[in-house]
Design a protein around this motif. Sequence first.
Motif, PDB file in Angstrom:
ATOM      1  N   ALA A 136       0.832  -1.204   0.000  1.00 48.74           N
ATOM      2  CA  ALA A 136       0.000   0.000   0.000  1.00 48.74           C
ATOM      3  C   ALA A 136       0.867   1.255   0.000  1.00 48.74           C
ATOM      4  O   ALA A 136       0.571   2.226  -0.707  1.00 48.74           O
ATOM      5  CB  ALA A 136      -0.938  -0.005   1.202  1.00 48.74           C
ATOM      6  N   GLU A 150       2.431   1.632  -3.512  1.00 52.24           N
ATOM      7  CA  GLU A 150       1.477   2.076  -4.519  1.00 52.24           C
ATOM      8  C   GLU A 150       1.149   3.554  -4.383  1.00 52.24           C
ATOM      9  O   GLU A 150       0.948   4.246  -5.377  1.00 52.24           O
ATOM     10  CB  GLU A 150       0.179   1.257  -4.429  1.00 52.24           C
ATOM     11  CG  GLU A 150       0.316  -0.158  -4.899  1.00 52.24           C
ATOM     12  CD  GLU A 150      -0.959  -0.968  -4.678  1.00 52.24           C
ATOM     13  OE1 GLU A 150      -1.982  -0.388  -4.242  1.00 52.24           O
ATOM     14  OE2 GLU A 150      -0.917  -2.179  -4.923  1.00 52.24           O
ATOM     15  N   ASP A 151       1.062   4.037  -3.163  1.00 52.15           N
ATOM     16  CA  ASP A 151       0.715   5.433  -2.911  1.00 52.15           C
ATOM     17  C   ASP A 151       1.813   6.064  -2.059  1.00 52.15           C
ATOM     18  O   ASP A 151       1.772   5.993  -0.829  1.00 52.15           O
ATOM     19  CB  ASP A 151      -0.635   5.517  -2.196  1.00 52.15           C
ATOM     20  CG  ASP A 151      -1.130   6.934  -2.025  1.00 52.15           C
ATOM     21  OD1 ASP A 151      -0.453   7.875  -2.515  1.00 52.15           O
ATOM     22  OD2 ASP A 151      -2.195   7.118  -1.403  1.00 52.15           O
ATOM     23  N   SER A 208       2.386   8.963  -1.118  1.00 54.59           N
ATOM     24  CA  SER A 208       1.957   9.997  -0.173  1.00 54.59           C
ATOM     25  C   SER A 208       1.338   9.390   1.085  1.00 54.59           C
ATOM     26  O   SER A 208       1.080  10.107   2.053  1.00 54.59           O
ATOM     27  CB  SER A 208       0.943  10.933  -0.837  1.00 54.59           C
ATOM     28  OG  SER A 208      -0.240  10.216  -1.151  1.00 54.59           O
ATOM     29  N   LEU A 209       1.113   8.093   1.078  1.00 56.42           N
ATOM     30  CA  LEU A 209       0.496   7.410   2.210  1.00 56.42           C
ATOM     31  C   LEU A 209       1.538   7.170   3.304  1.00 56.42           C
ATOM     32  O   LEU A 209       2.605   6.603   3.054  1.00 56.42           O
ATOM     33  CB  LEU A 209      -0.103   6.070   1.751  1.00 56.42           C
ATOM     34  CG  LEU A 209      -0.954   5.293   2.743  1.00 56.42           C
ATOM     35  CD1 LEU A 209      -2.206   6.091   3.097  1.00 56.42           C
ATOM     36  CD2 LEU A 209      -1.344   3.958   2.151  1.00 56.42           C
ATOM     37  N   ARG A 248      -5.645   1.663   7.207  1.00 57.78           N
ATOM     38  CA  ARG A 248      -6.377   1.105   6.082  1.00 57.78           C
ATOM     39  C   ARG A 248      -6.324  -0.423   6.069  1.00 57.78           C
ATOM     40  O   ARG A 248      -7.341  -1.097   5.910  1.00 57.78           O
ATOM     41  CB  ARG A 248      -5.799   1.654   4.771  1.00 57.78           C
ATOM     42  CG  ARG A 248      -6.550   1.200   3.552  1.00 57.78           C
ATOM     43  CD  ARG A 248      -5.889   1.677   2.286  1.00 57.78           C
ATOM     44  NE  ARG A 248      -5.832   3.142   2.240  1.00 57.78           N
ATOM     45  CZ  ARG A 248      -5.191   3.813   1.296  1.00 57.78           C
ATOM     46  NH1 ARG A 248      -4.548   3.169   0.347  1.00 57.78           N
ATOM     47  NH2 ARG A 248      -5.177   5.127   1.307  1.00 57.78           N
TER      48      ARG A 248
END
Length: 108
Positions: A22, A25-26, A28-29, A37
């Motif tokens: 996760a 993939e992102d 900014s996360l 999440r």
Amino acid sequence: MSAPRKYPDELRERSVRLVVEAMAEDPSLSLNGAVQRIGVRVGVVPDTLRGWAKQHRIDTGQVPGTTTSDARRIKDLEHEVRELKRANEILLAASSFFARELDPRLPW
């Protein structure tokens, strides 16, 4: 003796892998966002999953810290040191006991 694990190893590995994916993939996360999440989806308490993810980052060398294998080795060495100190105290007490028995000048 350690307490039994609440979560199976397979769930732990899968959850950490999902957090890492996760975050990949992102970009900014944040770690906390990914943990919130994924934790809900896999049924793991977010604080527990955060600790697993942090330890995974340490074990893979992404951040500095004590790896799992090093922590286990340190724990084993500390246990060995305690046992050796205990054995040393016993031997010291025994040697002083026998030294008093063999030395006629001592009042004991």
